[in-house]
Design an enzyme around this catalytic site. Structure first.
Site: not given
Ligand code: IMP
Ligand code: MG
Length: 184
Positions: A46, A101-102, A105, A107, A154, A167
């Site tokens: 991402g 990071e993109d 969410d 974390g 999302f 993307r």
């Molecule tokens: P985490 O929940 O913080 O571990 O997020 C993990 C990964 O999920 C992020 O780095 C994104 O690549 C992906 N992600 C989280 N939220 C979204 C979203 O809204 N759209 C697309 N990918 C997401």
């Molecule tokens: Mg990511």
């Protein structure tokens, strides 16, 4: 804007993103001006477009590496179990590491990655994230350089996907309410 049957609404235009990325690059350039430049570690997939734009605006001689993490389980809601699919290859001992990071969410991925990198004897580990969704956080993460704080949408576009789609969009959009994946 509709892509197939999925309705995508613009959250940040390409122009707004470019301006914020430039500001972040100035912040990073200033922060590391009096120390060895950071090794940027992009979290695939991402972050690749964000990192490509960011790296060209940072006025320091930096090196880049990549990692790829995934959560176990199907669907769009993370199970919290992180698996490393690709680790970085450049030496990290004594280096200032900057994770790119993109989205942060829950974390869980970034928290896991910070712990993983701290085990590699770096001089420091910091985090640069394009987007922060604080309402969904399950573990605290310190974000040193942040693009935008966003509500619980999302997100797609500017490198970020929904099931590998969207993307390529030049803007950051979100999936309209009725079309959004479960759990978001
Ligand atoms: P985490 O929940 O913080 O571990 O997020 C993990 C990964 O999920 C992020 O780095 C994104 O690549 C992906 N992600 C989280 N939220 C979204 C979203 O809204 N759209 C697309 N990918 C997401
Ligand atoms: Mg990511």
């Amino acid at each position: 804007m509709a892509a197939g049957r999925t309705e995508i609404r613009c959250l940040f235009s390409a122009e707004t993103i470019a301006k914020r990325v430039q500001e972040l690059a100035i912040e990073i350039t200033t922060a590391y001006a009096n120390q060895p430049p950071p090794l940027l570690i992009g979290a695939l997939k991402g972050s690749w477009i964000f990192m490509a734009d960011l790296v060209r605006q940072i006025k320091l001689p930096i090196c880049c590496d990549f990692v790829k993490l995934s959560s176990y389980g199907a669907g769009s809601t993370t199970t919290g179990q992180i698996k490393m699919q690709l680790d970085m290859t450049l030496p990290t001992k004594g280096q200032h590491l900057l994770i790119v990071e993109d989205i942060i969410d829950t974390g869980l991925s970034t928290d896991w990655l910070i712990r993983h990198l701290r085990g590699k004897q770096p001089a420091s580990v910091r985090v640069c994230a394009l987007l922060d969704k604080p309402s969904r956080r399950r573990v605290p993460v310190t974000i040193d350089y942040l693009g935008f704080t966003i509500p619980d949408h999302f997100i797609v576009g500017y490198g970020i996907d929904w099931a590998e789609q969207h993307r390529e969009l030049p803007y950051i959009g979100y999936i309209a309410e009725g079309d959004a994946p479960h759990g978001k």
